[in-house]
Design a protein around this motif. Structure first.
Motif, PDB file in Angstrom:
ATOM      1  N   LEU B 160       8.123  17.306  22.370  1.00 16.61           N
ATOM      2  CA  LEU B 160       8.259  16.441  23.556  1.00 16.61           C
ATOM      3  C   LEU B 160       9.611  15.751  23.599  1.00 16.61           C
ATOM      4  N   LEU B 161      10.105  15.377  22.410  1.00 16.82           N
ATOM      5  CA  LEU B 161      11.358  14.620  22.365  1.00 16.82           C
ATOM      6  C   LEU B 161      12.500  15.426  22.952  1.00 16.82           C
ATOM      7  N   GLN B 162      12.376  16.750  22.893  1.00 13.39           N
ATOM      8  CA  GLN B 162      13.442  17.580  23.447  1.00 13.39           C
ATOM      9  C   GLN B 162      13.195  17.930  24.905  1.00 13.39           C
ATOM     10  N   LEU B 163      11.924  17.944  25.299  1.00 13.68           N
ATOM     11  CA  LEU B 163      11.574  18.465  26.620  1.00 13.68           C
ATOM     12  C   LEU B 163      11.605  17.404  27.711  1.00 13.68           C
ATOM     13  N   VAL B 164      11.416  16.157  27.330  1.00 12.25           N
ATOM     14  CA  VAL B 164      11.103  15.128  28.316  1.00 12.25           C
ATOM     15  C   VAL B 164      12.184  14.053  28.304  1.00 12.25           C
ATOM     16  N   PRO B 165      12.565  13.528  29.471  1.00 11.09           N
ATOM     17  CA  PRO B 165      13.546  12.431  29.485  1.00 11.09           C
ATOM     18  C   PRO B 165      13.060  11.257  28.630  1.00 11.09           C
ATOM     19  N   GLN B 166      13.996  10.623  27.932  1.00 17.92           N
ATOM     20  CA  GLN B 166      13.611   9.559  27.002  1.00 17.92           C
ATOM     21  C   GLN B 166      12.942   8.386  27.696  1.00 17.92           C
ATOM     22  N   LYS B 167      13.345   8.120  28.934  1.00 17.76           N
ATOM     23  CA  LYS B 167      12.723   6.980  29.617  1.00 17.76           C
ATOM     24  C   LYS B 167      11.240   7.229  29.847  1.00 17.76           C
ATOM     25  N   ASP B 168      10.858   8.505  30.051  1.00 17.09           N
ATOM     26  CA  ASP B 168       9.442   8.818  30.232  1.00 17.09           C
ATOM     27  C   ASP B 168       8.679   8.665  28.925  1.00 17.09           C
ATOM     28  N   ILE B 169       9.308   9.088  27.816  1.00 15.70           N
ATOM     29  CA  ILE B 169       8.636   8.938  26.523  1.00 15.70           C
ATOM     30  C   ILE B 169       8.488   7.460  26.196  1.00 15.70           C
ATOM     31  N   ALA B 170       9.540   6.686  26.461  1.00 21.81           N
ATOM     32  CA  ALA B 170       9.484   5.245  26.205  1.00 21.81           C
ATOM     33  C   ALA B 170       8.329   4.636  26.998  1.00 21.81           C
TER      34      ALA B 170
END
Lengths: 191, 187
Positions: B160-170
């Motif tokens: 996920l860390l590579q696939l998804v924008p960091q703001k969405d993971i945050a």
């Protein structure tokens, strides 16, 4: 020009585009998303672009026809407005399939900068064709010289109702050439 | 269609006869980057299996999108609650990358549940999995610190860390982008 001839021509073109859109919707999803070149639109994005731009005319005509079509009698002659005629002729593909004008897409019509495109974009396009065809039925009974509609070139430029039918269909013809090129490229590149 | 069979067979084994009844109910749908799979207020028509691409499940709150989950290859996608209840969706599902989803319509799935007992079993098993997943996440959300939540995610879904924008993971971890960035730098 003859109103009846104009309407028959547009019906013919729209029915063809509608049928082709239904065929294309059944293509593999990967082909619909395939980008012919970096930065070029995929097939879905071309359809969404047509929804965004033609939608302005369909909504505009639906509104003005509902209010005023019944007040005018059928007029067998349609005289294009000069701006509407100029843009329609410049935009549509030449008989040999050559595109005369290159155009830059306005931001509001660029699906990449709007909400993106999906399978639903093709469904919406088919729906748009049906609404167009319904408008053409009304167009037969009224005077296409007598009503005006805001154009996609900006609300200041208003087209006669007849031009508001001709222009988007010409614009769609142009983009169907692009769609067919993208269909071929997708078939080639995905082998 | 391989992806559908493989995904169903993670839970149950299908005979050829069963598969030939199930396969025609599924169809591929293309979603370009940024397009909506389902939007708040719409009724979700389909239940999807992800063939390719990444999608985000979120809901709007105070002018921001709060992210509650992601879907990627081989996982489920769609607004499941709306699909089941036939009521307007509470969540937006958006394609973060160009995505190919294989979907089944509500009526077709209900028909399969009735006609193919193996599919009803499949339906029960995925519901159990979804329910256990929700419970786990609830506990993690309420009991773990921001840092611990980050560690869990890295261990469970590093891709996920590579696939998804960091703001969405945050947002998914209920962190500010700043806290997320600090947690990431400590690794």
């Amino acid at each position: 020009m003859s109103t009846e001839q104009l309407i028959t021509d547009l019906e013919h073109i729209l029915a063809g585009q509608r049928a082709r859109a239904v065929e294309i919707a059944a293509m593999p999803a990967g082909a619909l998303l395939h980008r012919p070149e970096d930065g070029a639109w995929n097939i879905l994005e071309v359809f969404e672009h047509l929804n965004l731009s033609s939608g302005i005319y369909v909504r505009g005509l639906e509104k003005v026809f509902a209010l005023r079509a019944a007040r005018h009698r059928a007029n067998p002659e349609f005289r294009p407005g000069w701006l509407g005629d100029y843009f329609t002729k410049g935009l549509q593909p030449q008989p040999d399939g050559v595109i005369k004008w290159r155009m830059r897409t306005m931001r509001m019509f660029d699906p990449g900068r709007q909400q993106g495109a999906s399978h639903a974009s093709i469904e919406r396009f088919v729906d748009l064709c049906d609404r167009f065809l319904a408008l053409l039925t009304i167009a037969r009974t009224t005077d296409l010289n007598a009503m005006r509609v805001a154009s996609s070139l900006g609300p200041i430029i208003r087209f006669k109702a007849g031009d508001a039918l001709r222009f988007p269909v010409a614009h769609q013809r142009r983009h169907f050439l692009q769609i067919e090129r993208a269909v071929q490229r997708a078939a080639m590149d995905r082998k | 269609m391989d992806i559908v069979r493989r995904t169903i067979e993670r839970y149950v084994t299908l005979t050829e006869a069963e598969w030939s009844a199930i396969a025609p109910c599924w169809r591929e749908y293309a979603f370009g980057r940024g397009s909506e799979v389902c939007a708040v207020g719409e009724v979700e028509q389909r239940f999807y299996i992800v063939k390719s691409g990444v999608q985000r499940l979120s809901f709007p709150h105070d002018g921001r999108d709060i992210c509650v989950g992601f879907a990627y290859d081989g996982s489920w996608c769609g607004e499941y609650a709306s699909f089941l209840t036939r009521k307007p969706a509470r969540f937006d599902v958006v394609a973060l990358t160009d995505s190919v989803l294989v979907g089944i319509e509500h009526d077709d799935l209900q028909k399969l549940y009735v006609e193919q007992p193996v599919m009803e079993r499949f339906g029960r098993l995925i519901l159990e999995e979804l329910l256990v997943g929700r419970a786990m996440r609830e506990i993690e959300q309420l009991s773990l610190s921001a840092e611990e939540r980050f560690d869990r995610l890295v261990k469970r879904s590093p891709q996920l860390l590579q696939l998804v924008p960091q703001k969405d993971i945050a947002s998914y971890l209920r962190m500010t982008p700043e806290t997320f960035s600090r947690a990431r730098k400590r690794r």
